[in-house]
Design a protein around this motif. Structure first.
Motif, PDB file in Angstrom:
ATOM      1  N   VAL B 452       0.847  -1.185   0.000  1.00 39.75           N
ATOM      2  CA  VAL B 452       0.000   0.000   0.000  1.00 39.75           C
ATOM      3  C   VAL B 452       0.891   1.247   0.000  1.00 39.75           C
ATOM      4  CG1 VAL B 452      -1.825   1.205   1.237  1.00 39.75           C
ATOM      5  CG2 VAL B 452      -1.723  -1.291   1.285  1.00 39.75           C
ATOM      6  N   LEU B 453       0.560   2.191  -0.885  1.00 39.44           N
ATOM      7  CA  LEU B 453       1.347   3.414  -0.995  1.00 39.44           C
ATOM      8  C   LEU B 453       0.481   4.605  -0.591  1.00 39.44           C
ATOM      9  CD1 LEU B 453       2.816   2.671  -4.542  1.00 39.44           C
ATOM     10  CD2 LEU B 453       3.833   2.103  -2.358  1.00 39.44           C
ATOM     11  N   ASP B 454       1.066   5.567   0.093  1.00 40.37           N
ATOM     12  CA  ASP B 454       0.297   6.748   0.467  1.00 40.37           C
ATOM     13  C   ASP B 454       0.866   8.001  -0.198  1.00 40.37           C
ATOM     14  OD1 ASP B 454       2.494   7.567   1.874  1.00 40.37           O
ATOM     15  OD2 ASP B 454       1.590   7.352   3.859  1.00 40.37           O
ATOM     16  N   GLU B 455       0.331   9.144   0.180  1.00 45.89           N
ATOM     17  CA  GLU B 455       0.709  10.399  -0.464  1.00 45.89           C
ATOM     18  C   GLU B 455       2.202  10.707  -0.369  1.00 45.89           C
ATOM     19  OE1 GLU B 455      -0.722  13.753   2.088  1.00 45.89           O
ATOM     20  OE2 GLU B 455      -1.631  12.137   3.236  1.00 45.89           O
ATOM     21  N   ASP B 456       2.897  10.097   0.575  1.00 46.00           N
ATOM     22  CA  ASP B 456       4.324  10.358   0.710  1.00 46.00           C
ATOM     23  C   ASP B 456       5.177   9.501  -0.205  1.00 46.00           C
ATOM     24  OD1 ASP B 456       3.823  12.243   2.563  1.00 46.00           O
ATOM     25  OD2 ASP B 456       4.221  10.978   4.317  1.00 46.00           O
ATOM     26  N   ASN B 457       4.546   8.703  -1.049  1.00 45.58           N
ATOM     27  CA  ASN B 457       5.320   7.883  -1.975  1.00 45.58           C
ATOM     28  C   ASN B 457       5.270   8.500  -3.367  1.00 45.58           C
ATOM     29  OD1 ASN B 457       4.125   5.283  -0.030  1.00 45.58           O
ATOM     30  ND2 ASN B 457       6.302   5.595  -0.344  1.00 45.58           N
ATOM     31  N   CYS B 458       6.444   8.577  -3.971  1.00 45.32           N
ATOM     32  CA  CYS B 458       6.554   9.168  -5.306  1.00 45.32           C
ATOM     33  C   CYS B 458       6.451   8.057  -6.349  1.00 45.32           C
ATOM     34  CB  CYS B 458       7.892   9.883  -5.425  1.00 45.32           C
ATOM     35  SG  CYS B 458       8.328  10.283  -7.108  1.00 45.32           S
ATOM     36  N   MET B 459       5.580   8.226  -7.305  1.00 44.52           N
ATOM     37  CA  MET B 459       5.362   7.152  -8.264  1.00 44.52           C
ATOM     38  C   MET B 459       6.526   6.987  -9.243  1.00 44.52           C
ATOM     39  SD  MET B 459       2.774   6.211  -6.785  1.00 44.52           S
ATOM     40  CE  MET B 459       2.214   4.802  -7.690  1.00 44.52           C
ATOM     41  N   VAL B 460       7.213   8.070  -9.536  1.00 44.60           N
ATOM     42  CA  VAL B 460       8.408   7.952 -10.385  1.00 44.60           C
ATOM     43  C   VAL B 460       9.454   7.111  -9.643  1.00 44.60           C
ATOM     44  CG1 VAL B 460      10.258   9.213 -11.553  1.00 44.60           C
ATOM     45  CG2 VAL B 460       7.943  10.176 -11.458  1.00 44.60           C
ATOM     46  N   ASP B 461       9.558   7.382  -8.359  1.00 45.25           N
ATOM     47  CA  ASP B 461      10.509   6.648  -7.546  1.00 45.25           C
ATOM     48  C   ASP B 461      10.142   5.168  -7.459  1.00 45.25           C
ATOM     49  OD1 ASP B 461      12.678   6.589  -5.381  1.00 45.25           O
ATOM     50  OD2 ASP B 461      10.925   5.783  -4.326  1.00 45.25           O
ATOM     51  N   ILE B 491      16.557   6.510 -18.066  1.00 45.67           N
ATOM     52  CA  ILE B 491      15.615   7.609 -18.288  1.00 45.67           C
ATOM     53  C   ILE B 491      14.955   8.001 -16.963  1.00 45.67           C
ATOM     54  CG2 ILE B 491      13.420   8.261 -19.368  1.00 45.67           C
ATOM     55  CD1 ILE B 491      14.192   6.573 -21.769  1.00 45.67           C
ATOM     56  N   LEU B 492      14.528   6.984 -16.209  1.00 45.52           N
ATOM     57  CA  LEU B 492      13.873   7.269 -14.927  1.00 45.52           C
ATOM     58  C   LEU B 492      14.826   7.959 -13.957  1.00 45.52           C
ATOM     59  CD1 LEU B 492      11.828   4.004 -14.422  1.00 45.52           C
ATOM     60  CD2 LEU B 492      10.916   6.278 -14.830  1.00 45.52           C
ATOM     61  N   GLU B 493      16.094   7.553 -13.998  1.00 49.47           N
ATOM     62  CA  GLU B 493      17.073   8.196 -13.116  1.00 49.47           C
ATOM     63  C   GLU B 493      17.230   9.665 -13.485  1.00 49.47           C
ATOM     64  OE1 GLU B 493      20.366   5.537 -13.512  1.00 49.47           O
ATOM     65  OE2 GLU B 493      19.821   4.423 -11.689  1.00 49.47           O
ATOM     66  N   ARG B 494      17.216   9.907 -14.801  1.00 44.59           N
ATOM     67  CA  ARG B 494      17.311  11.299 -15.271  1.00 44.59           C
ATOM     68  C   ARG B 494      16.113  12.100 -14.791  1.00 44.59           C
ATOM     69  NH1 ARG B 494      18.739  10.019 -20.655  1.00 44.59           N
ATOM     70  NH2 ARG B 494      16.680  10.630 -21.395  1.00 44.59           N
ATOM     71  N   ILE B 495      14.934  11.521 -14.939  1.00 44.79           N
ATOM     72  CA  ILE B 495      13.725  12.246 -14.553  1.00 44.79           C
ATOM     73  C   ILE B 495      13.733  12.552 -13.054  1.00 44.79           C
ATOM     74  CG2 ILE B 495      11.199  12.103 -14.355  1.00 44.79           C
ATOM     75  CD1 ILE B 495      11.186  10.477 -16.943  1.00 44.79           C
ATOM     76  N   SER B 496      14.128  11.568 -12.260  1.00 47.16           N
ATOM     77  CA  SER B 496      14.072  11.804 -10.818  1.00 47.16           C
ATOM     78  C   SER B 496      15.211  12.711 -10.358  1.00 47.16           C
ATOM     79  CB  SER B 496      14.052  10.496 -10.034  1.00 47.16           C
ATOM     80  OG  SER B 496      15.323   9.943  -9.965  1.00 47.16           O
ATOM     81  N   ALA B 497      16.200  12.921 -11.214  1.00 47.70           N
ATOM     82  CA  ALA B 497      17.267  13.851 -10.859  1.00 47.70           C
ATOM     83  C   ALA B 497      16.953  15.262 -11.354  1.00 47.70           C
ATOM     84  CB  ALA B 497      18.590  13.370 -11.446  1.00 47.70           C
TER      85      ALA B 497
END
Lengths: 159, 637
Positions: B452-461, B491-497
């Protein structure tokens, strides 16, 4: 493989292991490697070479298997093994901060051993104790609900 | 059949005696999860006390009841009183329960979760009415936590091996029909009908056939199989016998993770007991069916959960998959027809045979029958192992059983199926849990991980997290998986950076499709699911990262900066002392400052700043966030 420096390692435990598996074939390779690691603490390349010549399984095949599976390591481990969980439940509860904190405290990266051979730091896919997330293990002790600030104190308990 | 019949009789007597025991009994949950929560220390203290004071009492180690967040759990039998289950029982509590309840008159209601057997006890309700259990249907886990997993008589007394005897009686053909009528589908993830796999194997030419039990549970966040094996190993082994008999196999293998030492130990013990009972070996129970079992310890490779890779591993090689066809049911282990079944699928078989297909299929949806276990974890109040009828809604699992999201946070998504699954957003919580609807939503049923994920979880992450897992575990054999997962991850690493471009999103989708279509095995084919589902349901969050350089959940550390509020800081210096890179400075009793060039975004200052001040805040893009309320999690250590 560097098999110079372990030349002095005894082959006796290996012979015992191989004696317990008569006519060892490919199918026995993984159990044999598991036993070698249990006996020597790691997979010393010189012992693997000896195992190859005694079983007739080629060294390349043994090396291929030994490097494929996460359980096997070709370098000796430290006195204590830290296993920090990077499972999903730990991750969503801040597990990565714990990994960073351990790394910072010990000055080593994942799968490395400290120079004084005190700790080997590993991360594992999941310890399956998600209710303790984020969780880490030192040897057989579990530490649950970790925060990065607790890391140092816990590690100091192991000398 | 005499010796087994004798064992049944003895088992019944032993079990009945245990139910009416004149001596107090402590059933201590001592599976891996219980031990991790401190059951070992508690057991030690309990046994020490019993010995020192010569108390007449029995201690039995049992498996997991599934209420992991309340571990260590103990069920206490006091002669003449109903059995009571207690939660969070530490060494002090167990002694208090022994002294006050067992030897005294105070049932210690403050720690009681409920009565396990009938009867009245003041202030203590029914255990089955516990909110985490009320909605569950515990069939596969029926024995877990209630029987001694190392005593085969306990299993025998609870209808053990009756399903197998039934199979022997009706023969392999009818057994297959029964399993077909039950609608059982593989519980490993893909949901392939069990009977069909069996039929392929039965029809394949050749005398020698193999059955493999896949206990290489590798999904992070999944521990259903471990709990079942640790709590009730014979249930799985009876399933192995039933499957082996139906297939006409002569040899079975259990491929179990080496990381599960207790599960392996219990399997070894149970296999020994089966031999003694005449349930393994030549001509089992004079039926003409001969079958033997070997345990193979895995050596740590996620890809070995894939059928052909698992076979390669048992054969002693690198666990790499091979193209199919031929499918293992035609040509598997050592080139012989082989069926590979998940632990839970096998655990269902005794139930189906013993109670009949109709009974089994009374729960479930149109296309997904029976019950399914899930490892419920993440941002949920009641973490644990649950068993629910298929067709239940996600909302019921998360809120009714799981108790909702802790700390008044808002539910964001549910992740099912581990690295092969996807994230289902909060607005789809009415979705029913069955193979089809989860697949339609872009996820999969999987083996039973439910995070279960809540508002403090980043979906990109989250997408990045799962992809870094599959990328690392990719065996490297086929390029779509080997290269594709790497390309998506970068690509995801780039986005999250904070270095992503809008064109990256299309690129991600294109690569994801290629990896899905072109990979050799299930690992690669499903690896893009976490990316595709987060893109589908949380595209805005990706766009926020790219266009506004902000992480709305405050997770992607390179997009977050830490600051100290001058008006709130009293200069206590706690943050400066904890900062690992000495980025914080300031005079005593004067507001401190964080040097942004030195800060490594570890967050130590934020978690150290005393709650009364809460002076440390974070910025991501133009968003600012103060930590008003903080979870207190320090109680365990």
């Amino acid at each position: 493989m560097d098999f110079g420096k372990e030349g002095s390692l005894s082959i006796e435990p290996l012979d015992k292991i191989l004696a317990s598996v008569p006519n060892a074939g490919f199918g026995d390779l993984i159990p044999i490697l598991q036993k070698i690691q249990a006996a020597y603490g790691y997979l010393p390349p010189s012992v693997l070479m000896a195992a190859s010549s005694r079983t007739g399984i080629t060294a390349s095949r043994i090396y291929g298997v030994a490097t494929f599976y996460e359980q096997f390591h070709l370098e000796p481990h430290g006195r204590h093994t830290i296993k920090c969980c990077r499972g999903t439940a730990c991750h969503v509860r801040g597990g990565r901060n714990i990994i960073r904190a351990i790394s910072r405290t010990l000055g080593v990266e994942e799968s490395e051993t400290t120079e004084d051979m005190r700790f080997t730091f590993e991360t594992v896919a999941c310890l399956g104790t998600c209710f303790l997330a984020p969780v880490m293990m030192v040897n057989n002790d579990y530490y649950g609900h970790m925060t990065s600030n607790k890391v140092k104190d816990i590690l100091e308990r192991y000398s | 059949m005499t010796s087994l019949q004798e064992a049944f009789t003895k088992a019944r007597i032993q079990w009945d005696k245990l139910q009416d025991s004149k001596v107090p009994i402590f059933f201590v949950g001592a599976a891996t999860c219980g031990r991790a929560a401190g059951a070992s220390e508690m057991l030690e203290r309990l046994r020490g006390y019993i010995k020192a004071k010569s108390v007449d009492a029995l201690v039995i180690e049992v498996g997991c009841l599934g209420l992991c967040y309340l571990e260590p759990l103990v069920i206490v039998h006091k002669p003449g009183a109903p059995r009571v289950c207690y939660g969070n029982v530490g060494p002090d509590e167990i002694i208090a329960i022994l002294e006050n309840h067992v030897l005294g008159n105070d049932p210690c209601a403050q720690w009681a979760l409920g009565k396990v057997t009938a009867g009245e006890l003041e202030g203590i309700g029914d255990f089955n009415e516990h909110p985490m259990l009320r909605r569950q249907v515990r069939r596969i886990l029926r024995n877990c936590g209630l029987i001694d997993p190392e005593n085969s008589y306990h299993y025998l007394a609870r209808d053990g091996y009756r399903g197998f005897l039934k199979a022997l009686e009706i023969g392999p053909g009818k057994t297959l029909e029964e399993v077909k009528a039950s609608g059982l589908r593989g519980r490993g993830g893909a949901g392939f009908p069990t009977w069909r796999k069996w039929q392929f194997c039965r029809n394949a030419p050749g005398e020698t056939k193999y059955l493999i039990c896949n206990a290489d549970e590798g999904d992070p966040g999944a521990f259903m199989n471990r709990s079942l094996i640790e709590g009730d190993p014979h249930a799985v082994l009876e399933g192995v016998l039933i499957a082996g008999f139906t297939l006409g196999a002569s040899q079975g293998y259990i491929y179990c993770r080496a990381e599960y030492p207790l599960a392996i130990h219990r399997l070894e013990l149970a296999i020994g007991q089966m031999r003694e009972l005449g349930l393994l070996g030549e001509n089992i129970q004079a039926s003409g069916f001969s079958f033997d079992l070997t345990i193979k310890k895995g050596a740590g490779a996620f890809v070995c959960g894939e059928e052909t890779a698992l076979i390669a591993s048992i054969e002693g090689g690198r666990g790499m998959p091979r193209p199919r066809p031929p499918f293992p049911a035609e040509s598997g282990l050592w080139g012989k027809p082989t069926v590979i079944q998940n632990v839970e699928s096998l655990g269902n078989l005794p139930l189906i045979l013993n109670n009949g297909a109709k009974w089994y299929a009374q729960y479930g949806s149109e296309s997904s029958k029976g019950t399914k276990t899930f490892a419920l974890a993440g941002k949920v109040e009641r973490t644990g192992l649950v068993e629910v009828p298929l067709g239940i809604t996600l909302k019921d699992v998360i809120y009714d059983i799981g108790g909702g999201i802790p700390s008044d946070k808002v539910l964001k998504a549910v992740q099912t199926g581990g690295p092969s699954g996807g994230c289902i957003p909060a607005e789809k919580m009415d979705l029913t849990v069955d193979y089809e609807s989860l697949t339609e939503a872009g996820s999969i049923m999987g083996s039973g991980g439910m995070i279960v994920l809540d508002e403090d979880n980043c979906m990109v992450d989250i997408a990045k997290y799962f992809l870094s897992f599959t990328q690392e575990e990719s065996c490297g054999k086929c390029p779509p998986c080997r290269v594709g997962t790497r390309a998506m991850l970068s690509i995801l690493e780039r986005i999250s950076a904070g270095e992503g471009e809008m064109a990256d999103l299309d690129k991600l989708e294109t690569i994801a499709q290629t990896v899905k279509d072109g990979s050799l095995c299930g690992l690669g084919q499903t690896a893009p699911n976490p990316v595709l589902t987060t893109l589908r349901y949380f595209r805005k969050e990706y766009e926020d990262h790219i266009e506004k350089c902000r992480c709305p959940a405050f997770v992607c550390s390179q997009m977050i900066s830490y600051h100290i509020d001058r008006d709130r800081c009293t200069g206590c210096g706690a943050c400066a002392r904890i900062c690992p890179v000495k980025a914080i400075s300031g005079e005593a009793k004067k507001p401190h400052v964080i040097d942004q060039h030195v800060c490594i975004h570890c967050g130590a200052c934020l978690s150290t700043c005393p709650d009364v001040y809460a002076a440390v805040y974070r910025r991501s893009g133009e968003l600012t966030r103060y930590e008003a309320r903080r979870e207190k999690r320090d109680k365990t250590n």
